[in-house]
Design a protein around this motif. Sequence first.
Motif, PDB file in Angstrom:
ATOM      1  N   LEU A 174      99.152 -34.398  58.703  1.00 16.85           N
ATOM      2  CA  LEU A 174      98.459 -33.329  57.994  1.00 16.85           C
ATOM      3  C   LEU A 174      97.794 -33.821  56.713  1.00 16.85           C
ATOM      4  CD1 LEU A 174     100.974 -30.352  58.445  1.00 16.85           C
ATOM      5  CD2 LEU A 174      98.747 -30.662  59.550  1.00 16.85           C
ATOM      6  N   HIS A 175      98.217 -34.992  56.217  1.00 15.56           N
ATOM      7  CA  HIS A 175      97.637 -35.533  54.983  1.00 15.56           C
ATOM      8  C   HIS A 175      96.940 -36.869  55.242  1.00 15.56           C
ATOM      9  CE1 HIS A 175     100.965 -32.866  53.704  1.00 15.56           C
ATOM     10  NE2 HIS A 175     100.119 -32.534  52.737  1.00 15.56           N
ATOM     11  N   PHE A 176      96.535 -37.110  56.476  1.00 18.02           N
ATOM     12  CA  PHE A 176      96.004 -38.424  56.839  1.00 18.02           C
ATOM     13  C   PHE A 176      94.689 -38.291  57.581  1.00 18.02           C
ATOM     14  CE2 PHE A 176      96.132 -41.968  60.114  1.00 18.02           C
ATOM     15  CZ  PHE A 176      95.728 -42.968  59.240  1.00 18.02           C
ATOM     16  N   ASP A 177      93.737 -39.139  57.203  1.00 18.34           N
ATOM     17  CA  ASP A 177      92.479 -39.245  57.927  1.00 18.34           C
ATOM     18  C   ASP A 177      92.244 -40.724  58.231  1.00 18.34           C
ATOM     19  OD1 ASP A 177      89.831 -39.416  58.821  1.00 18.34           O
ATOM     20  OD2 ASP A 177      89.216 -37.686  57.623  1.00 18.34           O
ATOM     21  N   PRO A 178      92.372 -41.146  59.500  1.00 21.91           N
ATOM     22  CA  PRO A 178      92.236 -42.565  59.830  1.00 21.91           C
ATOM     23  C   PRO A 178      90.831 -43.114  59.654  1.00 21.91           C
ATOM     24  CG  PRO A 178      92.414 -41.246  61.826  1.00 21.91           C
ATOM     25  CD  PRO A 178      92.682 -40.321  60.676  1.00 21.91           C
ATOM     26  N   LEU A 179      89.863 -42.235  59.420  1.00 20.75           N
ATOM     27  CA  LEU A 179      88.486 -42.689  59.271  1.00 20.75           C
ATOM     28  C   LEU A 179      88.014 -42.649  57.829  1.00 20.75           C
ATOM     29  CD1 LEU A 179      86.855 -41.002  62.402  1.00 20.75           C
ATOM     30  CD2 LEU A 179      88.157 -43.127  62.210  1.00 20.75           C
ATOM     31  N   SER A 238      89.127 -52.332  71.062  1.00 15.42           N
ATOM     32  CA  SER A 238      88.357 -51.297  71.773  1.00 15.42           C
ATOM     33  C   SER A 238      88.556 -49.939  71.128  1.00 15.42           C
ATOM     34  CB  SER A 238      88.780 -51.258  73.235  1.00 15.42           C
ATOM     35  OG  SER A 238      88.458 -52.458  73.890  1.00 15.42           O
ATOM     36  N   LEU A 239      89.794 -49.654  70.737  1.00 16.50           N
ATOM     37  CA  LEU A 239      90.062 -48.388  70.054  1.00 16.50           C
ATOM     38  C   LEU A 239      89.329 -48.329  68.725  1.00 16.50           C
ATOM     39  CD1 LEU A 239      91.616 -45.716  69.757  1.00 16.50           C
ATOM     40  CD2 LEU A 239      93.554 -47.024  68.871  1.00 16.50           C
ATOM     41  N   ALA A 240      89.410 -49.414  67.953  1.00 13.32           N
ATOM     42  CA  ALA A 240      88.745 -49.447  66.649  1.00 13.32           C
ATOM     43  C   ALA A 240      87.232 -49.360  66.789  1.00 13.32           C
ATOM     44  CB  ALA A 240      89.141 -50.725  65.906  1.00 13.32           C
ATOM     45  N   ASP A 241      86.682 -50.029  67.807  1.00 13.80           N
ATOM     46  CA  ASP A 241      85.236 -49.958  68.041  1.00 13.80           C
ATOM     47  C   ASP A 241      84.810 -48.526  68.329  1.00 13.80           C
ATOM     48  OD1 ASP A 241      84.979 -52.641  67.632  1.00 13.80           O
ATOM     49  OD2 ASP A 241      84.821 -53.180  69.747  1.00 13.80           O
ATOM     50  N   GLY A 242      85.622 -47.813  69.111  1.00 10.65           N
ATOM     51  CA  GLY A 242      85.297 -46.413  69.413  1.00 10.65           C
ATOM     52  C   GLY A 242      85.311 -45.540  68.181  1.00 10.65           C
ATOM     53  N   LEU A 243      86.123 -45.931  67.193  1.00 10.01           N
ATOM     54  CA  LEU A 243      86.218 -45.170  65.946  1.00 10.01           C
ATOM     55  C   LEU A 243      85.282 -45.707  64.871  1.00 10.01           C
ATOM     56  CD1 LEU A 243      90.102 -44.925  65.879  1.00 10.01           C
ATOM     57  CD2 LEU A 243      88.524 -43.017  66.243  1.00 10.01           C
ATOM     58  N   GLN A 244      84.621 -46.835  65.166  1.00 10.31           N
ATOM     59  CA  GLN A 244      83.696 -47.479  64.231  1.00 10.31           C
ATOM     60  C   GLN A 244      84.401 -47.927  62.950  1.00 10.31           C
ATOM     61  OE1 GLN A 244      80.409 -44.634  63.901  1.00 10.31           O
ATOM     62  NE2 GLN A 244      79.353 -45.710  65.534  1.00 10.31           N
ATOM     63  N   ARG A 273      91.347 -35.763  64.461  1.00 10.04           N
ATOM     64  CA  ARG A 273      90.964 -35.228  65.782  1.00 10.04           C
ATOM     65  C   ARG A 273      90.131 -36.251  66.541  1.00 10.04           C
ATOM     66  NH1 ARG A 273      90.457 -30.426  62.654  1.00 10.04           N
ATOM     67  NH2 ARG A 273      88.215 -30.722  62.437  1.00 10.04           N
ATOM     68  N   ASN A 274      89.226 -36.910  65.831  1.00  9.35           N
ATOM     69  CA  ASN A 274      88.408 -37.939  66.480  1.00  9.35           C
ATOM     70  C   ASN A 274      89.274 -39.080  67.000  1.00  9.35           C
ATOM     71  OD1 ASN A 274      86.136 -36.492  65.872  1.00  9.35           O
ATOM     72  ND2 ASN A 274      85.513 -37.775  64.149  1.00  9.35           N
ATOM     73  N   PHE A 275      90.313 -39.432  66.248  1.00 10.17           N
ATOM     74  CA  PHE A 275      91.197 -40.520  66.664  1.00 10.17           C
ATOM     75  C   PHE A 275      91.799 -40.224  68.034  1.00 10.17           C
ATOM     76  CE2 PHE A 275      95.558 -42.089  67.058  1.00 10.17           C
ATOM     77  CZ  PHE A 275      95.340 -43.452  66.984  1.00 10.17           C
ATOM     78  N   PHE A 276      92.304 -39.034  68.232  1.00 10.92           N
ATOM     79  CA  PHE A 276      92.959 -38.720  69.505  1.00 10.92           C
ATOM     80  C   PHE A 276      91.954 -38.559  70.644  1.00 10.92           C
ATOM     81  CE2 PHE A 276      96.311 -37.547  66.482  1.00 10.92           C
ATOM     82  CZ  PHE A 276      97.343 -38.304  67.016  1.00 10.92           C
ATOM     83  N   GLU A 277      90.760 -38.075  70.327  1.00 12.63           N
ATOM     84  CA  GLU A 277      89.730 -37.992  71.365  1.00 12.63           C
ATOM     85  C   GLU A 277      89.354 -39.383  71.867  1.00 12.63           C
ATOM     86  OE1 GLU A 277      86.544 -35.797  69.665  1.00 12.63           O
ATOM     87  OE2 GLU A 277      87.589 -33.855  69.751  1.00 12.63           O
ATOM     88  N   VAL A 278      89.164 -40.315  70.939  1.00 11.22           N
ATOM     89  CA  VAL A 278      88.825 -41.688  71.315  1.00 11.22           C
ATOM     90  C   VAL A 278      90.022 -42.362  71.985  1.00 11.22           C
ATOM     91  CG1 VAL A 278      88.171 -43.966  70.441  1.00 11.22           C
ATOM     92  CG2 VAL A 278      87.051 -41.910  69.543  1.00 11.22           C
ATOM     93  N   THR A 302      84.164 -42.012  53.218  1.00 14.29           N
ATOM     94  CA  THR A 302      84.041 -42.221  54.654  1.00 14.29           C
ATOM     95  C   THR A 302      83.286 -43.515  54.927  1.00 14.29           C
ATOM     96  OG1 THR A 302      81.924 -41.074  54.844  1.00 14.29           O
ATOM     97  CG2 THR A 302      83.904 -39.727  55.015  1.00 14.29           C
ATOM     98  N   ARG A 303      83.368 -43.967  56.180  1.00 12.99           N
ATOM     99  CA  ARG A 303      82.650 -45.182  56.556  1.00 12.99           C
ATOM    100  C   ARG A 303      81.149 -45.015  56.348  1.00 12.99           C
ATOM    101  NH1 ARG A 303      83.243 -49.663  60.007  1.00 12.99           N
ATOM    102  NH2 ARG A 303      81.292 -50.299  61.000  1.00 12.99           N
ATOM    103  N   ARG A 304      80.625 -43.832  56.662  1.00  7.47           N
ATOM    104  CA  ARG A 304      79.188 -43.606  56.505  1.00  7.47           C
ATOM    105  C   ARG A 304      78.769 -43.714  55.050  1.00  7.47           C
ATOM    106  NH1 ARG A 304      76.598 -38.650  59.627  1.00  7.47           N
ATOM    107  NH2 ARG A 304      77.262 -40.050  61.307  1.00  7.47           N
ATOM    108  N   GLN A 305      79.611 -43.167  54.145  1.00 15.28           N
ATOM    109  CA  GLN A 305      79.294 -43.263  52.726  1.00 15.28           C
ATOM    110  C   GLN A 305      79.323 -44.707  52.258  1.00 15.28           C
ATOM    111  OE1 GLN A 305      82.362 -40.586  51.417  1.00 15.28           O
ATOM    112  NE2 GLN A 305      80.898 -38.966  50.918  1.00 15.28           N
ATOM    113  N   MET A 306      80.273 -45.495  52.766  1.00 14.98           N
ATOM    114  CA  MET A 306      80.354 -46.904  52.395  1.00 14.98           C
ATOM    115  C   MET A 306      79.113 -47.654  52.866  1.00 14.98           C
ATOM    116  SD  MET A 306      84.372 -47.627  53.231  1.00 14.98           S
ATOM    117  CE  MET A 306      84.233 -49.375  52.782  1.00 14.98           C
ATOM    118  N   GLU A 307      78.610 -47.324  54.073  1.00 11.08           N
ATOM    119  CA  GLU A 307      77.420 -47.967  54.588  1.00 11.08           C
ATOM    120  C   GLU A 307      76.200 -47.630  53.735  1.00 11.08           C
ATOM    121  OE1 GLU A 307      77.369 -46.583  58.567  1.00 11.08           O
ATOM    122  OE2 GLU A 307      78.703 -48.167  59.319  1.00 11.08           O
TER     123      GLU A 307
END
Length: 299
Positions: free
Chosen positions: A273-278, A170-176, A152-157, A288-293
């Motif tokens: 339905l089985h994919f999370d780009p983040l 720019s797209l990737a930066d918006g998704l961090q 959902r975040n992917f399409f919002e960004v 998640t990226r936050r957990q990796m950080e």
Amino acid sequence: MIRPHFRGTPVTTMLTAEERVRLDAARLEGFDACHRDTVEDVLRDLRHQRAQLVIVSTGYCQHAGDAARIARVVREFPQVPTVALISQSDRGTARAVLTLGQCGIRTLVDIRDPAGWAELRNLLYTEHSVSLRQRAVALVSMDLAGVSQGARNFFEVLFAVAPRTGTIRSLADGLQVMPSTLMSRFFRATLPPPRKYLSYARLVFAARLLENPGLSVSLVSLRLGYSSAQSFGRHVRILLGLRASEFRSRYDADGMLQRFRDELILQHRDSWLHFDPLVTIRGGRRITRRQMEHQHDDN
């Protein structure tokens, strides 16, 4: 000429001097009025996207005597709502109302009564309440009910950056996320590359702008950040196999958005339905990226 700075939704008006004072005093929250003396000034605002709503009064119509040019505003920019205003009643008012109707204006507000101001506020908010971006995200969310928050975040960004840029960075930066990471995740999920999603999304906004006959292909190309009309034309030809003029005649925003959904959403719904780009997979676990950080900070 210095461009006006709008803090709210920009509204261009064609009003008498007295009506301008009354409108400014009404303080329509969320809207900033820019008063114009001529239809050419209004058309200039519309071409340069400095007006998202237009208000023209019967008083102005009586004094300007330029119905044909007012009709041009409505005809060349049908996607920009135009509202007619009545603030006085005299021998010429009925004729002015008829003239504005003949110009193609179908919405009339009478502010001679105090309730008219509330009606005008409600009308402006209704006319501008749902943007193309919001509509696109809502329809995709409906198509992909049950997908991950990352999706959902992917399409919002995506629809937020699409009108401004065509770069994956720019797209990737918006998704961090890193651009290479984003592209590899789509590849592993057997989905079309994120660049294609961005390119199609940009054409949705291009189609909306091109619905206005008063905007040339060249102006739309520059507004969306293409280097030239030729660059935009190549983009359309590579993606859709159409010339820019054919694209303009074949697709409006709804039609291009439907093609986006058909080709990039509905055909790949099971994958989404089985994919999370983040989220990345590490050792069989979803991280998640936050957990990796956090893990990096702990180390």
